[in-house]
Design a protein around this motif. Structure first.
Motif, PDB file in Angstrom:
ATOM      1  N   ALA A  40      38.059  31.183   7.888  1.00  0.00           N
ATOM      2  CA  ALA A  40      38.964  30.364   8.692  1.00  0.00           C
ATOM      3  C   ALA A  40      38.207  29.193   9.311  1.00  0.00           C
ATOM      4  O   ALA A  40      38.711  28.069   9.375  1.00  0.00           O
ATOM      5  CB  ALA A  40      39.605  31.210   9.790  1.00  0.00           C
ATOM      6  N   CYS A  41      36.954  29.464   9.755  1.00  0.00           N
ATOM      7  CA  CYS A  41      36.143  28.380  10.312  1.00  0.00           C
ATOM      8  C   CYS A  41      35.881  27.334   9.244  1.00  0.00           C
ATOM      9  O   CYS A  41      35.928  26.124   9.524  1.00  0.00           O
ATOM     10  CB  CYS A  41      34.819  28.935  10.839  1.00  0.00           C
ATOM     11  N   ALA A  42      35.586  27.800   8.018  1.00  0.00           N
ATOM     12  CA  ALA A  42      35.309  26.847   6.937  1.00  0.00           C
ATOM     13  C   ALA A  42      36.549  26.011   6.636  1.00  0.00           C
ATOM     14  O   ALA A  42      36.457  24.790   6.469  1.00  0.00           O
ATOM     15  CB  ALA A  42      34.849  27.597   5.698  1.00  0.00           C
ATOM     16  N   LEU A  43      37.703  26.676   6.596  1.00  0.00           N
ATOM     17  CA  LEU A  43      38.943  25.936   6.326  1.00  0.00           C
ATOM     18  C   LEU A  43      39.223  24.936   7.440  1.00  0.00           C
ATOM     19  O   LEU A  43      39.612  23.794   7.186  1.00  0.00           O
ATOM     20  CB  LEU A  43      40.116  26.913   6.212  1.00  0.00           C
ATOM     21  N   ALA A  44      39.007  25.376   8.670  1.00  0.00           N
ATOM     22  CA  ALA A  44      39.255  24.479   9.805  1.00  0.00           C
ATOM     23  C   ALA A  44      38.330  23.272   9.752  1.00  0.00           C
ATOM     24  O   ALA A  44      38.688  22.182  10.185  1.00  0.00           O
ATOM     25  CB  ALA A  44      39.054  25.238  11.114  1.00  0.00           C
ATOM     26  N   ALA A  45      37.110  23.490   9.193  1.00  0.00           N
ATOM     27  CA  ALA A  45      36.160  22.381   9.077  1.00  0.00           C
ATOM     28  C   ALA A  45      36.517  21.462   7.919  1.00  0.00           C
ATOM     29  O   ALA A  45      35.855  20.455   7.706  1.00  0.00           O
ATOM     30  CB  ALA A  45      34.754  22.921   8.885  1.00  0.00           C
ATOM     31  N   GLY A  46      37.532  21.842   7.149  1.00  0.00           N
ATOM     32  CA  GLY A  46      37.981  20.981   6.055  1.00  0.00           C
ATOM     33  C   GLY A  46      37.570  21.471   4.678  1.00  0.00           C
ATOM     34  O   GLY A  46      37.623  20.727   3.704  1.00  0.00           O
ATOM     35  N   TRP A  47      37.162  22.720   4.595  1.00  0.00           N
ATOM     36  CA  TRP A  47      36.757  23.272   3.293  1.00  0.00           C
ATOM     37  C   TRP A  47      37.960  23.324   2.357  1.00  0.00           C
ATOM     38  O   TRP A  47      39.023  23.826   2.729  1.00  0.00           O
ATOM     39  CB  TRP A  47      36.180  24.672   3.497  1.00  0.00           C
ATOM     40  N   ASP A  48      37.740  22.782   1.180  1.00  0.00           N
ATOM     41  CA  ASP A  48      38.771  22.856   0.142  1.00  0.00           C
ATOM     42  C   ASP A  48      38.307  23.886  -0.890  1.00  0.00           C
ATOM     43  O   ASP A  48      37.336  23.640  -1.606  1.00  0.00           O
ATOM     44  CB  ASP A  48      38.923  21.474  -0.513  1.00  0.00           C
ATOM     45  N   PRO A  49      38.967  25.043  -0.963  1.00  0.00           N
ATOM     46  CA  PRO A  49      38.501  26.091  -1.892  1.00  0.00           C
ATOM     47  C   PRO A  49      38.446  25.613  -3.342  1.00  0.00           C
ATOM     48  O   PRO A  49      37.740  26.206  -4.150  1.00  0.00           O
ATOM     49  CB  PRO A  49      39.535  27.202  -1.719  1.00  0.00           C
ATOM     50  N   ASP A  50      39.172  24.563  -3.667  1.00  0.00           N
ATOM     51  CA  ASP A  50      39.131  24.072  -5.046  1.00  0.00           C
ATOM     52  C   ASP A  50      38.151  22.909  -5.195  1.00  0.00           C
ATOM     53  O   ASP A  50      38.054  22.311  -6.267  1.00  0.00           O
ATOM     54  CB  ASP A  50      40.530  23.585  -5.475  1.00  0.00           C
ATOM     55  N   GLY A  51      37.440  22.567  -4.123  1.00  0.00           N
ATOM     56  CA  GLY A  51      36.666  21.318  -4.132  1.00  0.00           C
ATOM     57  C   GLY A  51      35.234  21.422  -4.611  1.00  0.00           C
ATOM     58  O   GLY A  51      34.571  20.414  -4.773  1.00  0.00           O
ATOM     59  N   GLY A  52      34.726  22.631  -4.821  1.00  0.00           N
ATOM     60  CA  GLY A  52      33.341  22.757  -5.276  1.00  0.00           C
ATOM     61  C   GLY A  52      32.378  22.884  -4.108  1.00  0.00           C
ATOM     62  O   GLY A  52      32.714  22.590  -2.960  1.00  0.00           O
ATOM     63  N   ASP A  53      31.157  23.337  -4.464  1.00  0.00           N
ATOM     64  CA  ASP A  53      30.164  23.636  -3.432  1.00  0.00           C
ATOM     65  C   ASP A  53      29.683  22.406  -2.677  1.00  0.00           C
ATOM     66  O   ASP A  53      29.458  22.453  -1.473  1.00  0.00           O
ATOM     67  CB  ASP A  53      28.949  24.327  -4.075  1.00  0.00           C
ATOM     68  N   LEU A  54      29.496  21.295  -3.419  1.00  0.00           N
ATOM     69  CA  LEU A  54      28.916  20.127  -2.778  1.00  0.00           C
ATOM     70  C   LEU A  54      29.856  19.578  -1.701  1.00  0.00           C
ATOM     71  O   LEU A  54      29.430  19.249  -0.594  1.00  0.00           O
ATOM     72  CB  LEU A  54      28.627  19.049  -3.831  1.00  0.00           C
ATOM     73  N   ALA A  55      31.165  19.530  -2.036  1.00  0.00           N
ATOM     74  CA  ALA A  55      32.144  19.052  -1.057  1.00  0.00           C
ATOM     75  C   ALA A  55      32.155  19.981   0.150  1.00  0.00           C
ATOM     76  O   ALA A  55      32.252  19.535   1.295  1.00  0.00           O
ATOM     77  CB  ALA A  55      33.523  19.001  -1.700  1.00  0.00           C
ATOM     78  N   GLU A  56      32.007  21.289  -0.121  1.00  0.00           N
ATOM     79  CA  GLU A  56      32.012  22.246   0.984  1.00  0.00           C
ATOM     80  C   GLU A  56      30.809  22.028   1.893  1.00  0.00           C
ATOM     81  O   GLU A  56      30.935  21.983   3.120  1.00  0.00           O
ATOM     82  CB  GLU A  56      31.997  23.671   0.436  1.00  0.00           C
ATOM     83  N   MET A  57      29.641  21.850   1.272  1.00  0.00           N
ATOM     84  CA  MET A  57      28.438  21.605   2.059  1.00  0.00           C
ATOM     85  C   MET A  57      28.593  20.357   2.914  1.00  0.00           C
ATOM     86  O   MET A  57      28.255  20.358   4.093  1.00  0.00           O
ATOM     87  CB  MET A  57      27.246  21.408   1.124  1.00  0.00           C
ATOM     88  N   ALA A  58      29.107  19.298   2.267  1.00  0.00           N
ATOM     89  CA  ALA A  58      29.274  18.037   2.989  1.00  0.00           C
ATOM     90  C   ALA A  58      30.205  18.238   4.172  1.00  0.00           C
ATOM     91  O   ALA A  58      29.935  17.770   5.281  1.00  0.00           O
ATOM     92  CB  ALA A  58      29.819  16.973   2.048  1.00  0.00           C
TER      93      ALA A  58
END
Lengths: 155, 989
Positions: free
Chosen positions: B46-64
């Protein structure tokens, strides 16, 4: 039924027979005797060559006579003990056969039928161990002779 | 010639057992941590999603995404996914070791239940006498306890207990055959005594105990949990993102089972052959090994799982122990897998608890590389020594390295390094570098072994082997530590926008060099940082060439170790080495050429001179590597290249200063080493091709006696110089502020799907967004407004870009409320009310998105337009006054320095102008339309002028700077005019 007979220890009977047919296996009988019948019987099932780390490696199984004799004598001792206490209790106990104590003595003398059964069991065991039929018969005869000859009992 | 003594070097099996033990202990940390985490509900997703994590976006986008808001993410995790205390995961290894210790003793007790003491079967005492004789033959100081297992029918024996209290259990069958086959009896008992002498017992049963406990307490429960997750998580909307990691966990369990079984069986087989050879040395009869093999099903594959080699192989080893000197693929591969898993597991723990840093990475890398070096190094040394003794070509190390590297690669993939929610890293092809590194490492070890085995006059090779392995240990640890940062950079990518980095660089050091150079440096900066931050890198580079060079300092003499290993071998003379001057001169000449170039360019500006020194040092290294002698190619080429690079750097430092060059020294020397290895590979390949074409072999130069003292002096000077450089750089790096040039990451723009956006907004509301908006809306007192402002500022920005202007307005207005409240409560509360209006609009927007509608994103005005006097009192006057002061200071500075502008100072003045413009944005509206219009234009222009001013300094663009300053000058007049209007003047501006 054997109230006037004599009792012979299983290990003693086995030792007498092995001394006749395979004297080189006497240390095994001594070892089994020292180990106790219960422990020995438990481990016989897993006896044979074992793959163990730090062992010498798999080799030939060379102890063949003692297991046959031990098994046959123990069998007859067990059957006798069972027939003496046949009934509901023993039937219930049979369900938990593994927990049953191994009989340590054989009540002598045996009837001809019992002797015949011991002989048959010994021949069966010999065949299972892959012994030639003549050798199995020699061992079976030695067992029967020992169980039939009351004067051969040790003191 | 007689048989080669297998003890010419240690068997290297202890370290292979150690690898298994360390692997199991380290691998129990992560499951313990997982179990501890499961005691509380974790909402890290939930924290990751709130930070803007897109589960379909790949690792690099998630890290960014996560890196762009580290503060809010950390505090969200602390609240909604609390980490168990740091010591809790460490209980895993503690419990594991304690249970394994208990099982270790239980195994011995269990085995003791089926045996009886020898005296119980030894009526005449003959057996005891024979056993005593055999113990005396073996030379054991303390006789083991001998027992008999009467239910074991074979002619074998086994040893159990522990090294301090060994128990040899003789099988019943062995006693039966004692008289008819005494050779067999002696062989078996001596073999078991050899296990006692070789101290095999404790390690073997410790591994057995640890593995069983690991299986029962860690692996099975963890696998069951993972399978359950796989089955249960089928309906989760995040399933696709968790599938790879859950699957990897299950594969990891299978790999661990295979690895432990295969590696243990392999080590045990080796130890059996060693025990056979020891027994043979003690006088055992070869006939003892005359046992017929039972036909095995599965052939070579089945052989891999057996703890004892086939009888025919054992008999063959008695005559020729060559298999004990072979470099086999399986142990290399398994070692690689094990090392990668150990390093990965330890690093994950450190990362989880934010202990990871360059030194922490280095220490963990030292642990993993110690095991790899111990195993692969000893195997290669044994193979090289054996080849020397039997006059055959030794291993090149390339094949061993391929398997080792492939193992590490497999371990990385299974361990899930460098991936978060993907199956493999985005740029997976860079993973092949791991295999290349494995080959380079084993090639180096093999070359060093060959060099020393041909020159070492001592009675045993142990000393040079330990020296080379110690150096290899540091070298490999530097690689592992670098790969953690540099490898991640290559295989994952860099989440920060290059333009943002260039801008940041220019902001920090404006006007330092031409734009192309600044850009190139900014682009290379992340990679340079990963190289510079590896603490022991330069020490490793130095050891890689200086340790082999020590062979030149040894006084030549007959190779005594050969006579020790093969009793009747003829005396062997040392192998001639190329003259030391031929190794050193190319380096010195290359360095001299570079020095000339640097002297010519000594007047270059600072940044350009640093870049020139970097290029000169690497070019000199390249040149030296190309002309260095070809015998013992790798160490020699490495030495020449490093000497050249060091010479160039030394001259550069003399021309300027060490501190100026410091940032490029480590990268330059590292690049020189990499280039040298590349050149050595190329030259070796070319030579191989040439040799294939013509069978002519070059005979080694005749042996000449060369005085050894000058060589020692030269090597000492070179090695000391290099080590001093390493020491100075390590100290300088420790003093350098970490990450000063790394800007805050810019989030990559991502267009999430409507479904993902809804999930993100729901998570954002759930982890605190909803509560914060409620607090802002109801913040009617100064205290409440201040608290709400602090909370809003420390929280995630809203994940939906459409709603972001609304969120920014909420944050800005509530912050203004907070800053004004202490001095002017009425203004503060006015801003609090304005913030509440924006918060209400944002809540409406969130509700609209939730319903699947397009949200209204217009930012509401901060209340009704104010009268001029009230507007001025609410802060307009202060802002205009601030602008006046700021711009006055700017021009005063320019007048003061009279053209000798210090870019950094001027940049800070320009930034101050921008800041006033930003603070004025979104201010209250004024009822006077003329004033409002001028105010809007003033705010917009001051923002732009400030930015243009900053950018022109970074670009060294004088014309643009002049324009920006003129604009600021004009805005000063506008500000004065507006101030006059506030005071009641009716003049038009």
């Amino acid at each position: 039924m054997t109230s006037q007979g004599e009792r012979a220890g299983v290990a003693d009977v086995v030792r007498d027979v092995v001394a006749r047919v395979a004297p080189e296996e006497i240390p095994i009988v001594d070892g089994l005797d020292a180990l106790g019948a219960d422990t020995a019987a438990r481990h016989w099932a897993k006896a044979g060559a074992r793959r163990e780390p730090l062992g010498f490696g798999l080799g030939d199984a060379v102890v063949v006579v003692t297991p046959i004799v031990w098994w046959a004598v123990e069998h007859v001792a067990g059957r006798l003990a069972e027939s003496a206490t046949d009934g509901v209790v023993s039937r219930a106990r049979r369900l938990f056969r593994r927990r049953k104590a191994i009989p340590r003595v054989v009540d002598l003398p045996l009837t001809p039928e019992q002797l015949a059964e011991v002989r048959r069991k010994a021949l069966e065991a010999g065949a299972r161990q892959g012994l030639p039929p003549e050798r199995s018969e020699e061992i079976a005869d030695a067992i029967v002779a020992r169980l039939a000859l009351r004067d051969a009992e040790p003191e | 010639m007689s048989r080669v003594d297998e003890r010419v070097l240690g068997p290297g099996t202890t370290v292979r057992f150690a690898l298994l033990l360390v692997l199991l202990v380290v691998a129990s940390v992560a499951p313990a941590s997982d179990f501890a985490s499961r005691t509380t509900e974790s909402h890290s997703w939930a924290c990751a999603l709130a930070a803007g994590w897109d589960p379909d976006g790949g690792d690099l986008a998630e890290m960014a995404g996560l890196l762009s808001q580290p503060g809010p993410y950390e505090s969200c995790l602390a609240r909604h996914a609390p980490r168990p205390p740091w010591w809790l995961p460490l209980l895993g290894p503690v419990v594991l070791v304690a249970a394994a210790t208990a099982l270790f003793f239980a195994i011995a007790a269990w085995k003791a239940r089926r045996v009886v003491p020898v005296r119980r079967v030894d009526r005449d005492g003959d057996l005891t006498r024979v056993l005593d004789d055999l113990v005396a033959t073996a030379g054991l100081t303390r006789a083991p306890a001998f027992v008999v297992d009467p239910t074991a029918t074979s002619t074998g024996a086994v040893v159990f207990g522990r090294d301090g209290r060994p128990v040899v259990s003789l099988h019943g069958g062995l006693l039966v055959r004692r008289h008819t086959d005494p050779a067999r009896f002696r062989a078996v008992v001596l073999h078991e005594l050899a296990h006692v002498r070789n101290r095999d017992i404790t390690l073997t049963y410790a591994t057995v105990a640890l593995w069983r406990v690991f299986l029962a307490l860690v692996l099975l429960p963890d696998t069951v949990w993972l399978v359950w997750q796989l089955v249960e998580g089928g309906s989760s909307p995040l399933r696709s993102s968790y599938l790879p990691s859950v699957t990897r966990g299950i594969v990891l369990a299978v790999v661990l089972v295979l690895l432990v079984h295969l590696a243990r069986a392999d080590v045990l087989r080796t130890r059996e052959v060693h025990a056979d050879l020891t027994a043979l040395r003690w006088g055992a009869d070869r006939r003892g090994w005359e046992v017929a093999d039972t036909p095995s099903v599965g052939g070579a594959f089945a052989e891999l799982w057996r703890t004892h080699p086939r009888w025919d192989l054992r008999r063959a080893s008695l005559d020729d122990p060559a298999p004990l000197f072979g470099v086999r693929a399986l142990p290399m591969f398994l070692t690689g897998v094990g090392a990668a898993l150990i390093y990965g597991s330890a690093w994950q723990y450190l990362k989880h608890y934010r202990i990871a840093g360059w030194w922490a990475d280095q220490v963990v890398a030292l642990l993993a590389s110690a095991l790899v070096t111990g195993i692969a190094g000893i195997v290669l040394w044994r193979a090289v020594a054996h080849a020397r003794l039997t006059n055959v070509d030794g291993p090149t190390g390339v094949r061993a390295g391929l398997w080792l590297g492939t193992g590490v690669l497999a371990g990385e993939l299974v361990g899930g390094q460098n991936v978060i929610h993907s199956w493999v890293p985005a740029r997976w092809w860079f993973l092949s570098l791991i295999v290349v590194a494995g080959v380079a490492f084993t090639w180096w070890i093999a070359q060093c072994a060959r060099l020393w085995a041909g020159t070492w006059p001592g009675r045993t090779l142990r000393a040079p082997m330990l020296l080379v392995l110690a150096a290899g240990w540091v070298v490999l640890s530097a690689w592992f530590a670098w790969w953690r940062g540099g490898g991640a950079l290559l295989v994952v990518g860099w989440p920060i926008d290059t333009d943002a980095m260039v801008a940041q660089f220019q902001r920090i050091s404006p006007g330092t060099g031409p734009a192309w150079l600044v850009r190139d440096i900014a682009v290379a900066m992340p990679m340079v940082a990963t190289v510079s931050k590896v603490p022991l890198l330069l020490v490793a580079v130095t050891l890689a060439w200086a340790v082999p060079l020590l062979a030149w300092t040894v006084r030549p003499g007959p190779l005594r170790w050969v006579r020790e290993a093969v009793a009747d071998a003829p005396e062997q003379l040392p192998q001639p080495l190329p003259p030391l001057r031929r190794v050193v001169l190319p380096g010195v000449l290359g360095g001299a050429l570079a020095a000339v170039a640097l002297l010519v360019g000594r007047d270059l500006p600072e940044l350009e001179f640093v870049a020139a020194t970097f290029v000169a040092a690497t070019a000199a290294a390249l040149l030296a590597a190309l002309v260095a002698p070809s015998r013992h190619r790798l160490p020699v080429v490495l030495a020449a290249a490093q000497i050249a690079a060091l010479c160039a750097i030394a001259v550069g430092a003399l021309v300027r200063s060490w501190s100026v060059l410091s940032p490029m020294i480590t990268p330059a020397l590292a690049l020189a080493a990499v280039l040298a290895v590349g050149i050595a590979v190329g030259r070796a390949a070319a030579r191989r091709l040439r040799r294939r074409r013509s069978a002519l072999s070059v005979s080694p130069p005749p042996h000449r006696v060369v005085p050894v003292r000058p060589r020692r002096a030269v090597v000492a000077v070179l090695a000391t110089g290099s080590l001093l450089t390493a020491g100075v750089e390590i100290t300088a790096d420790a003093a350098r502020p970490s990450g000063s040039l790394v800007p805050g990451p810019t989030p990559t723009a991502s267009a999430s799907s409507a479904r993902v956006t809804r999930m993100q907004l729901a998570a954002w509301s759930a982890v605190g967004g909803h509560a914060i908006l409620a607090r802002v809306t109801s913040g009617t007192t100064c205290d409440a407004a201040a608290t709400a402002a602090r909370d809003a500022q420390a929280f995630f920005r809203v994940p939906d870009p459409r709603l972001r202007p609304l969120w920014n307005t909420v944050v800005t207005r509530s912050d203004r409320a907070r800053t004004h409240c202490p001095t002017k409560p009425e203004i503060g509360l006015a801003w609090a009310r304005a913030a509440a209006v924006a918060a209400t609009a944002l809540r409406a927007g969130l509700a609209a998105v939730h319903r699947g509608e397009d949200p209204v994103t217009t930012v509401p005005e901060p209340g009704d337009a104010l009268g001029l006097a009230q507007w001025a009192d609410q802060g307009a006057r202060d802002l205009l006054s601030r602008f006046g002061t700021t711009s006055r200071r700017l021009f005063a500075y320019i007048d003061q320095v009279q053209g000798r502008i210090e870019p950094t100072t001027l940049t800070s003045h320009c930034a101050e102008v921008s800041r006033v413009g930003q603070d004025a944005q979104g201010f209250f509206r004024v009822s006077d339309p003329g004033v409002q219009e001028r105010w809007d234009a003033f705010v917009k222009s001051s923002n732009e002028a400030g930015s243009r001013c900053t950018r022109s300094i970074a670009d060294v663009d004088v014309a643009a700077l002049r324009t920006a300053l003129q604009e600021i000058q004009r805005l000063r007049r506008v500000a004065v005019c507006l101030e006059n209007r506030i005071r009641g003047s009716v003049d038009s501006c």
